[in-house]
Design a protein around this motif. Structure first.
Motif, PDB file in Angstrom:
ATOM      1  N   GLY A   1       0.785  -1.232   0.000  1.00 30.89           N
ATOM      2  CA  GLY A   1       0.000   0.000   0.000  1.00 30.89           C
ATOM      3  C   GLY A   1       0.813   1.276   0.000  1.00 30.89           C
ATOM      4  N   LEU A   2       2.137   1.158   0.133  1.00 33.07           N
ATOM      5  CA  LEU A   2       2.995   2.346   0.133  1.00 33.07           C
ATOM      6  C   LEU A   2       3.500   2.658  -1.277  1.00 33.07           C
ATOM      7  N   PRO A   3       3.778   3.936  -1.580  1.00 27.80           N
ATOM      8  CA  PRO A   3       4.389   4.271  -2.867  1.00 27.80           C
ATOM      9  C   PRO A   3       5.776   3.636  -2.988  1.00 27.80           C
ATOM     10  N   THR A   4       6.194   3.395  -4.208  1.00 30.31           N
ATOM     11  CA  THR A   4       7.504   2.775  -4.447  1.00 30.31           C
ATOM     12  C   THR A   4       8.626   3.578  -3.806  1.00 30.31           C
ATOM     13  N   LEU A   5       8.587   4.893  -3.928  1.00 28.51           N
ATOM     14  CA  LEU A   5       9.657   5.724  -3.367  1.00 28.51           C
ATOM     15  C   LEU A   5       9.736   5.558  -1.853  1.00 28.51           C
ATOM     16  N   THR A   6       8.601   5.487  -1.192  1.00 32.02           N
ATOM     17  CA  THR A   6       8.585   5.288   0.261  1.00 32.02           C
ATOM     18  C   THR A   6       9.214   3.946   0.620  1.00 32.02           C
ATOM     19  N   LYS A   7       8.901   2.911  -0.145  1.00 30.75           N
ATOM     20  CA  LYS A   7       9.504   1.598   0.082  1.00 30.75           C
ATOM     21  C   LYS A   7      11.019   1.675  -0.075  1.00 30.75           C
ATOM     22  N   LEU A   8      11.455   2.370  -1.118  1.00 27.74           N
ATOM     23  CA  LEU A   8      12.891   2.459  -1.385  1.00 27.74           C
ATOM     24  C   LEU A   8      13.614   3.283  -0.321  1.00 27.74           C
ATOM     25  N   LEU A   9      12.970   4.304   0.195  1.00 32.38           N
ATOM     26  CA  LEU A   9      13.591   5.094   1.266  1.00 32.38           C
ATOM     27  C   LEU A   9      13.715   4.270   2.545  1.00 32.38           C
ATOM     28  N   THR A  10      12.734   3.391   2.786  1.00 40.67           N
ATOM     29  CA  THR A  10      12.837   2.478   3.931  1.00 40.67           C
ATOM     30  C   THR A  10      14.011   1.519   3.745  1.00 40.67           C
ATOM     31  N   LEU A  11      14.151   1.006   2.530  1.00 44.05           N
ATOM     32  CA  LEU A  11      15.279   0.114   2.233  1.00 44.05           C
ATOM     33  C   LEU A  11      16.611   0.854   2.306  1.00 44.05           C
ATOM     34  N   LYS A  12      16.599   2.140   1.997  1.00 46.11           N
ATOM     35  CA  LYS A  12      17.825   2.939   2.131  1.00 46.11           C
ATOM     36  C   LYS A  12      18.237   3.027   3.599  1.00 46.11           C
ATOM     37  N   GLU A  13      17.252   3.234   4.478  1.00 45.35           N
ATOM     38  CA  GLU A  13      17.547   3.299   5.917  1.00 45.35           C
ATOM     39  C   GLU A  13      18.124   1.978   6.421  1.00 45.35           C
ATOM     40  N   MET A  14      17.762   0.893   5.756  1.00 43.57           N
ATOM     41  CA  MET A  14      18.269  -0.430   6.131  1.00 43.57           C
ATOM     42  C   MET A  14      19.622  -0.720   5.496  1.00 43.57           C
ATOM     43  N   GLY A  15      20.102   0.176   4.624  1.00 44.37           N
ATOM     44  CA  GLY A  15      21.383  -0.020   3.968  1.00 44.37           C
ATOM     45  C   GLY A  15      21.326  -0.906   2.736  1.00 44.37           C
ATOM     46  N   VAL A  16      20.113  -1.198   2.255  1.00 47.51           N
ATOM     47  CA  VAL A  16      19.954  -2.080   1.099  1.00 47.51           C
ATOM     48  C   VAL A  16      20.191  -1.323  -0.207  1.00 47.51           C
ATOM     49  N   VAL A  17      19.668  -0.093  -0.289  1.00 47.38           N
ATOM     50  CA  VAL A  17      19.858   0.737  -1.482  1.00 47.38           C
ATOM     51  C   VAL A  17      20.530   2.045  -1.072  1.00 47.38           C
ATOM     52  N   THR A  18      20.985   2.789  -2.074  1.00 60.39           N
ATOM     53  CA  THR A  18      21.650   4.067  -1.821  1.00 60.39           C
ATOM     54  C   THR A  18      21.002   5.157  -2.666  1.00 60.39           C
ATOM     55  N   ASN A  19      21.348   6.388  -2.386  1.00 66.72           N
ATOM     56  CA  ASN A  19      20.844   7.507  -3.187  1.00 66.72           C
ATOM     57  C   ASN A  19      21.194   7.341  -4.663  1.00 66.72           C
ATOM     58  N   ASP A  20      22.339   6.716  -4.916  1.00 67.26           N
ATOM     59  CA  ASP A  20      22.818   6.580  -6.295  1.00 67.26           C
ATOM     60  C   ASP A  20      21.990   5.604  -7.132  1.00 67.26           C
ATOM     61  N   ASN A  21      21.337   4.634  -6.485  1.00 64.82           N
ATOM     62  CA  ASN A  21      20.594   3.658  -7.292  1.00 64.82           C
ATOM     63  C   ASN A  21      19.082   3.662  -7.072  1.00 64.82           C
ATOM     64  N   ILE A  22      18.567   4.542  -6.226  1.00 66.48           N
ATOM     65  CA  ILE A  22      17.116   4.593  -5.981  1.00 66.48           C
ATOM     66  C   ILE A  22      16.351   4.868  -7.267  1.00 66.48           C
ATOM     67  N   GLN A  23      16.775   5.878  -8.022  1.00 63.84           N
ATOM     68  CA  GLN A  23      16.038   6.232  -9.244  1.00 63.84           C
ATOM     69  C   GLN A  23      16.107   5.109 -10.280  1.00 63.84           C
ATOM     70  N   LYS A  24      17.259   4.481 -10.381  1.00 61.98           N
ATOM     71  CA  LYS A  24      17.408   3.374 -11.339  1.00 61.98           C
ATOM     72  C   LYS A  24      16.455   2.230 -10.980  1.00 61.98           C
ATOM     73  N   ILE A  25      16.399   1.872  -9.705  1.00 58.20           N
ATOM     74  CA  ILE A  25      15.504   0.801  -9.263  1.00 58.20           C
ATOM     75  C   ILE A  25      14.048   1.178  -9.525  1.00 58.20           C
ATOM     76  N   SER A  26      13.694   2.424  -9.217  1.00 53.22           N
ATOM     77  CA  SER A  26      12.324   2.891  -9.433  1.00 53.22           C
ATOM     78  C   SER A  26      11.938   2.812 -10.906  1.00 53.22           C
ATOM     79  N   ASP A  27      12.835   3.239 -11.781  1.00 57.76           N
ATOM     80  CA  ASP A  27      12.554   3.220 -13.223  1.00 57.76           C
ATOM     81  C   ASP A  27      12.366   1.789 -13.738  1.00 57.76           C
ATOM     82  N   ILE A  28      13.218   0.883 -13.279  1.00 59.44           N
ATOM     83  CA  ILE A  28      13.102  -0.518 -13.707  1.00 59.44           C
ATOM     84  C   ILE A  28      11.807  -1.127 -13.171  1.00 59.44           C
TER      85      ILE A  28
END
Length: 203
Positions: A48-75
Motif C-alpha cells: 500500500g505504500l508508494p515505491t519511493l517510500t519503500k525504497l527510502l525504507t530500504l535505504k535506511e536499512m542499507g539495502v539501497v543508496t541515493n545513487d541507485n534509488i532512481q534506477k531501481i524505481s525506473d526498472i
C-alpha cells in the motif's frame, strides 16, 4: 448541496494488482542490488505504500543508496507496465458497479499510491477510465497514504464532504488513511469483493 461520493483505492480494490507491484519491485531490486523483499515483509511493512517510500525504507536499512534509488524505481515501473499490459483486462463487474453508482447520483473517484501512468493504464484496461470523475495518484499530493491527505483532497475536489463520502479500501495503510479522512469506510479483502453486492444496502 454536497455531492454524494464514492472513492475507491485501486490496487487490491478495483484491480488485484498488489502482487504485481511486489513482484515488479523485487525484480528491480534483484537486478540492481541482489535483494528481495519477503512476502511476510511485503504484507507487514510495504503493501500500500508508494515505491519511493519503500525504497527510502530500504535505504535506511542499507539495502539501497541515493545513487541507485532512481534506477531501481525506473526498472520497477517498466516491469509494472509490462505486467499490467499482460494481466489487466476488462472487468464487467466494476463497469456495472460504477455505472450503477453514477445513475444514483454518486460522483466516483480513485485514490491510489500508484503513479499516474500505471493507475491510468489499469483503469483503462478494466474499462472504467472514461467513467471516473477524479483520479488522485501519488503525484498529486505531498503526503500519501497512510496520511489522509489524498482522500481529503479528493473529497474537496469533488465538492463533497466526509459525511457524504464512502471509501473502499483493502490494505491497513489505506484503511488508516481513509478513516482519518472522516469518511465512511468499506473494508474489503480483495478486488473480487468489490461489486454491486458490496453496495446493496447503500444504493
Amino acid at each position: 448541496m454536497n455531492t454524494k461520493t464514492v472513492l475507491f483505492d485501486l490496487d487490491g480494490v478495483l484491480v488485484d494488482a498488489c502482487d504485481w507491484h511486489y513482484e515488479a519491485l523485487n525484480r528491480a531490486l534483484k537486478e540492481v542490488v541482489d535483494y528481495e523483499i519477503s512476502k511476510e515483509d511485503h504484507y507487514k511493512k510495504y503493501n500500500g505504500l508508494p515505491t519511493l517510500t519503500k525504497l527510502l525504507t530500504l535505504k535506511e536499512m542499507g539495502v539501497v543508496t541515493n545513487d541507485n534509488i532512481q534506477k531501481i524505481s525506473d526498472i520497477k515501473q517498466k516491469h509494472t507496465v509490462e505486467v499490467i499490459e499482460q494481466l489487466c483486462v476488462r472487468d464487467e463487474s466494476k463497469i456495472e458497479l460504477i455505472d450503477a453508482l453514477q445513475k444514483k447520483g454518486y460522483k466516483v473517484g480513485v485514490v491510489t499510491n500508484s503513479i499516474n501512468k500505471t493507475a491510468t493504464l489499469m483503469l483503462e484496461n478494466i474499462g472504467v477510465l472514461p467513467m471516473i470523475d477524479l483520479l488522485i495518484s501519488n503525484e498529486n499530493t505531498d503526503r500519501n497514504k497512510p496520511f489522509p491527505d489524498p482522500y481529503i483532497i479528493a473529497i474537496y475536489l469533488l465538492n463533497s464532504t466526509h459525511e457524504d463520502t464512502i471509501i473502499v479500501e483493502d490494505s491497513p495503510k489505506g484503511i488508516k488513511s481513509a478513516k482519518a479522512s472522516g469518511a465512511s469506510v468499506l473494508e474489503v479483502k480483495d478486488a473480487t469483493k468489490v461489486n454491486l453486492d458490496l453496495f446493496k444496502n447503500i444504493i
